[in-house]
Design an enzyme around this catalytic site. Structure first.
Site, PDB file in Angstrom:
ATOM      1  N   GLU A 442       0.827  -1.218   0.000  1.00 51.25           N
ATOM      2  CA  GLU A 442       0.000   0.000   0.000  1.00 51.25           C
ATOM      3  C   GLU A 442       0.862   1.269   0.000  1.00 51.25           C
ATOM      4  OE1 GLU A 442      -3.127  -0.832  -0.784  1.00 51.25           O
ATOM      5  OE2 GLU A 442      -2.828   1.275  -1.219  1.00 51.25           O
TER       6      GLU A 442
HETATM    7  C1  LIG Z   1       1.896  -9.813   0.631  1.00 48.04           C
HETATM    8  C2  LIG Z   1       1.780  -8.729  -0.388  1.00 48.04           C
HETATM    9  C3  LIG Z   1       0.524  -8.294  -0.777  1.00 48.04           C
HETATM   10  C4  LIG Z   1       0.388  -7.294  -1.743  1.00 48.04           C
HETATM   11  N1  LIG Z   1      -0.862  -6.935  -2.184  1.00 48.04           N
HETATM   12  C5  LIG Z   1      -0.978  -6.098  -3.254  1.00 48.04           C
HETATM   13  C6  LIG Z   1      -2.243  -5.864  -3.877  1.00 48.04           C
HETATM   14  O1  LIG Z   1      -3.271  -6.374  -3.431  1.00 48.04           O
HETATM   15  N2  LIG Z   1      -2.283  -5.074  -4.966  1.00 48.04           N
HETATM   16  C7  LIG Z   1      -1.173  -4.505  -5.508  1.00 48.04           C
HETATM   17  O2  LIG Z   1      -1.289  -3.812  -6.499  1.00 48.04           O
HETATM   18  N3  LIG Z   1       0.048  -4.713  -4.955  1.00 48.04           N
HETATM   19  C8  LIG Z   1       0.173  -5.491  -3.841  1.00 48.04           C
HETATM   20  N4  LIG Z   1       1.404  -5.724  -3.284  1.00 48.04           N
HETATM   21  C9  LIG Z   1       2.562  -5.065  -3.843  1.00 48.04           C
HETATM   22  C10 LIG Z   1       3.117  -3.973  -2.939  1.00 48.04           C
HETATM   23  O3  LIG Z   1       2.228  -2.891  -2.898  1.00 48.04           O
HETATM   24  C11 LIG Z   1       4.518  -3.615  -3.447  1.00 48.04           C
HETATM   25  O4  LIG Z   1       5.355  -4.692  -3.101  1.00 48.04           O
HETATM   26  C12 LIG Z   1       5.025  -2.316  -2.877  1.00 48.04           C
HETATM   27  O5  LIG Z   1       4.285  -1.245  -3.384  1.00 48.04           O
HETATM   28  C13 LIG Z   1       6.501  -2.086  -3.195  1.00 48.04           C
HETATM   29  O6  LIG Z   1       6.781  -2.324  -4.524  1.00 48.04           O
HETATM   30  P1  LIG Z   1       8.008  -3.288  -4.911  1.00 48.04           P
HETATM   31  O7  LIG Z   1       7.821  -4.549  -4.171  1.00 48.04           O
HETATM   32  O8  LIG Z   1       8.108  -3.333  -6.378  1.00 48.04           O
HETATM   33  O9  LIG Z   1       9.265  -2.580  -4.302  1.00 48.04           O
HETATM   34  P2  LIG Z   1      10.133  -1.419  -4.983  1.00 48.04           P
HETATM   35  O10 LIG Z   1       9.224  -0.382  -5.561  1.00 48.04           O
HETATM   36  O11 LIG Z   1      11.147  -2.026  -5.855  1.00 48.04           O
HETATM   37  O12 LIG Z   1      10.829  -0.790  -3.702  1.00 48.04           O
HETATM   38  C14 LIG Z   1      11.947  -1.409  -3.071  1.00 48.04           C
HETATM   39  C15 LIG Z   1      12.496  -0.443  -2.020  1.00 48.04           C
HETATM   40  O13 LIG Z   1      12.883   0.787  -2.651  1.00 48.04           O
HETATM   41  C16 LIG Z   1      12.207   1.878  -2.060  1.00 48.04           C
HETATM   42  N5  LIG Z   1      11.846   2.841  -3.091  1.00 48.04           N
HETATM   43  C17 LIG Z   1      11.349   2.604  -4.319  1.00 48.04           C
HETATM   44  N6  LIG Z   1      11.132   3.767  -4.961  1.00 48.04           N
HETATM   45  C18 LIG Z   1      11.485   4.745  -4.130  1.00 48.04           C
HETATM   46  C19 LIG Z   1      11.503   6.173  -4.201  1.00 48.04           C
HETATM   47  N7  LIG Z   1      11.076   6.835  -5.283  1.00 48.04           N
HETATM   48  N8  LIG Z   1      11.957   6.862  -3.144  1.00 48.04           N
HETATM   49  C20 LIG Z   1      12.356   6.235  -2.026  1.00 48.04           C
HETATM   50  N9  LIG Z   1      12.377   4.904  -1.892  1.00 48.04           N
HETATM   51  C21 LIG Z   1      11.941   4.163  -2.930  1.00 48.04           C
HETATM   52  C22 LIG Z   1      10.966   1.283  -1.400  1.00 48.04           C
HETATM   53  O14 LIG Z   1      10.507   2.094  -0.324  1.00 48.04           O
HETATM   54  C23 LIG Z   1      11.495  -0.067  -0.947  1.00 48.04           C
HETATM   55  O15 LIG Z   1      12.126   0.076   0.283  1.00 48.04           O
HETATM   56  C24 LIG Z   1       1.553  -6.705  -2.299  1.00 48.04           C
HETATM   57  C25 LIG Z   1       2.807  -7.123  -1.876  1.00 48.04           C
HETATM   58  C26 LIG Z   1       2.934  -8.132  -0.962  1.00 48.04           C
HETATM   59  C27 LIG Z   1       4.316  -8.613  -0.583  1.00 48.04           C
END
Ligand SMILES: Cc1cc2nc3c(=O)[nH]c(=O)nc-3n(C[C@H](O)[C@H](O)[C@H](O)COP(=O)(O)OP(=O)(O)OC[C@H]3O[C@@H](n4cnc5c(N)ncnc54)[C@H](O)[C@@H]3O)c2cc1C
Length: 614
Positions: A442
């Site tokens: 989220e």
């Molecule tokens: C159990 C689970 C349930 C989920 N449910 C849903 C769902 O129902 N619907 C849905 O759409 N998604 C869902 N997600 C996805 C979740 O919202 C994403 O994993 C999350 O938004 C982070 O994206 P990412 O994993 O690609 O990490 P990344 O975007 O790759 O981020 C990795 C790290 O880099 C940091 N980072 C990235 N960009 C920036 C920036 N611009 N500035 C500072 N820091 C940054 C992040 O804070 C994080 O620490 C779910 C994930 C999990 C694990």
């Protein structure tokens, strides 16, 4: 099987003494309700949480969601409680009666939401998503789509999801690649979404996916995203189910916790036959999705707070029963009586951490959602606007601070249980594993900090922040000379001054083109902001508690400190109010000073974070 433990008295204190939510019944929208109804809803909600949902928690963890032959199933024990949950109208408890909802204030729904979430978070993922998606469609979809879908989603007959994330588009939602090509009145959807919670399961007869996608000529980035309603099974114009809609689950994730929630890879249109319906206008999808995201952010904060609260209650119970060691003052006496671990100062410190954080985040969440109610029903336009401003400003705090600290409370609860804290015999290690995700999904907590610093502070020309600061200043001035709490109010005032000072520094830096320095400190800044707000809320509570405690003591003739302490040991209400004062005192003296350290660190002008070679 572990019992679900919760401090209902604290929730009632917030509702009726701190926020005085009965005031909402003055407004037409809530005029048919009163405290009796609210109490009945709380009673029924707690009963359902304890009797039906809590028994699922361990099963959810050990058995988990299963992916076999292309479909997902939840543990079979989920089905009957889901039926009861839907039949009780709990998904739409605060939704409009026009669409089958119960129309209760959101703040009451949040109180029962803490019970349900604390009892079994994995189970609650499906109803929460059905509500969030249904509400977004109710607000933005055409009459035709609303008539077909919304009521059935609030009834839980059809479930919902939120489909944003793709392999290359996590935090940066603007990078979604899923395509939507218009064909007559509908769109053909192709693409892959990952990590979709409740993306597939066997609890409801249909699943309605809100999907972010782009049309072929859409502008790049966030401004080229549209929102589509994509049913798992197509729906005929008369509302009956038609043929499957070419949406397939490719896999589910193996996770650290939350095993009872399916986290799905969803493939849309592998066979070129996935139909979606445009919601609202093309290229405005992210604006619509923000409604669901903002609601979900507060709800995710509640997940952290509720699991932390449940873990704390278990740790408290354990600490009263577990006998180990002697009172530190008798350490040299081998014959000294063995004491319960709650007598050891270090255990007391951890317990007070759990108690004060739980009460603080609970107050933050409930006050924010109360503002959301006020922003809708108040007859005074200025009050509505100010309340809406508080919701905007506090949403990142609710999401990030409550989830970070809720997890921390779970970790401390494990520590209090010693070796058993690490073992499955007690539920706290599961609470810790289940709650960790709340800081990630989220919008990660890092993204929340950017939202606070980069968007919310500047929103409406800085009016949201200035309203907050003015209200806090007025509160401090009004209570500065309080007979017994003045010294704590001075500590709050000092922390507030530091927050105001660093906020000015960050704004000045941004205006002079050095925003990156502030961005490097965004997460500690969010923590400091949250701690000032939480200290304020606990102080508001302490002022009420002090008054009530004085009244009880006067009534019972307890007029010296010893007699007051003794009364708190034998009278439940005196104990509760004394406990509220202790929470505030611990928070203000042991947690709020963190603001000083963080602000000092941000003021060093040291740029290692930015310049280090990693
Ligand atoms: C159990 C689970 C349930 C989920 N449910 C849903 C769902 O129902 N619907 C849905 O759409 N998604 C869902 N997600 C996805 C979740 O919202 C994403 O994993 C999350 O938004 C982070 O994206 P990412 O994993 O690609 O990490 P990344 O975007 O790759 O981020 C990795 C790290 O880099 C940091 N980072 C990235 N960009 C920036 C920036 N611009 N500035 C500072 N820091 C940054 C992040 O804070 C994080 O620490 C779910 C994930 C999990 C694990």
């Amino acid at each position: 099987m572990a019992e679900y433990l919760v401090n209902r008295r604290d929730i009632e204190f917030i509702l009726y003494e701190h926020l005085d939510v009965e005031q909402l019944c003055r407004y037409e929208k809530y005029s048919e309700f009163n405290r009796e109804v609210f109490d009945m809803v709380l009673e029924q909600g707690l009963k359902l949480a304890k009797e039906e949902l809590a028994p699922l928690n361990e099963i959810a963890d050990r058995e988990g969601a299963k992916f076999e032959n292309g479909t997902v199933t939840f543990p079979k024990e989920f089905h009957e409680p889901y039926r009861k949950f839907c039949e009780g109208g709990w998904i739409g408890v605060a939704s409009s009666p026009e669409w089958g909802g119960q129309g209760l204030p959101r703040v009451i729904a949040m109180a029962t939401g803490e019970f349900f979430t604390g009892a079994c978070l994995a189970f609650m993922m499906t109803p929460s998503l059905a509500h969030g998606a249904g509400h977004m469609f109710e607000t933005f979809a055409s009459e035709e789509l609303k008539n077909l879908f919304v009521e059935k989603m609030y009834a839980g007959q059809w479930a919902g999801t939120m489909c944003l994330t793709e392999p290359q588009a996590g935090s940066n939602v603007g990078d979604v690649k899923t395509m939507a090509v218009k064909e007559g009145d509908v769109y053909k959807i192709t693409g892959t979404k990952i990590f979709i919670s409740s993306g597939d399961h066997d609890l409801a007869e249909n699943i309605i996916h809100p999907v972010l996608a782009r049309t072929p000529d859409a502008p790049p980035g966030i401004k080229g995203i549209s929102l589509f309603l994509v049913p798992k099974i197509r729906v005929n114009p008369d509302g009956t189910l038609g043929e499957p809609n070419d949406v397939h689950c490719g896999n589910i994730e193996e996770k650290m916790g939350l095993h009872g929630s399916s986290t799905c890879t969803l493939n849309f249109g592998d066979e070129g036959n996935c139909i979606g319906y445009l919601v609202g206008e093309e290229n405005k999808g992210i604006v619509y999705m923000f409604q669901m995201m903002n609601e979900a952010r507060i709800n995710v904060g509640l997940q952290g707070s509720a699991l932390g609260a449940a873990a704390y209650e278990h740790a408290l119970q354990y600490a009263k029963e577990r006998i180990q060691g002697v009172d530190v003052r008798n350490m040299k006496d081998p014959n000294a009586p063995r004491v319960p671990i709650i007598d050891h100062p270090d255990v007391r410190r951890m317990l007070l951490f759990g108690k004060s954080i739980t009460e603080a985040t609970r107050a933050l969440l409930m006050k924010t959602i109360y503002y959301e109610d006020l922003a809708e029903v108040s007859e005074d336009e200025a009050e509505r606007e100010k309340a809406a401003g508080y919701v905007d400003l506090f949403t990142p705090l609710c999401k990030a601070y409550s989830s970070d600290m809720g997890f921390e409370v779970c970790v401390q609860a494990m520590q209090i249980l010693g070796g058993y804290g690490y073992c499955q015999e007690y539920p706290v290690e599961q609470y810790a594993r289940d709650s960790k995700i709340a800081s990630i999904y989220e919008g990660t907590n890092g993204i929340q900090a950017l939202d606070l610093l980069g968007r919310k502070l500047a929103m409406k020309g800085g009016a949201l922040y200035m309203n907050f600061l003015n209200d806090l200043n007025a509160f401090i001035e009004e209570n500065r000379s309080h007979e017994s709490l003045a010294s704590y109010i001075e500590k709050l005032a000092a922390a507030k001054d530091l927050l105001a000072d660093i906020t000015n520094d960050f704004m000045t830096k941004s205006m002079s083109g050095d925003a990156i320095y502030s961005i490097a400190h965004a997460t500690p800044y969010l923590s400091s902001f949250s701690e000032v707000v939480c200290a304020w809320l606990l102080m508001e509570q302490a002022l009420i508690a002090q008054k009530r405690l004085d009244e009880i003591c006067a009534e019972k003739g307890a007029d010296d400190p010893e007699a007051r302490k003794a009364l708190a040991g034998e009278n439940d209400e005196a104990k509760f109010y004394a406990g509220k004062l202790d929470s505030m005192k611990f928070y203000v003296t042991q947690i709020l000073p963190n603001v000083q350290a963080r602000v000092a660190s941000a003021k060093t002008e040291d740029r290692t974070i930015l310049d280090a070679v990693l």
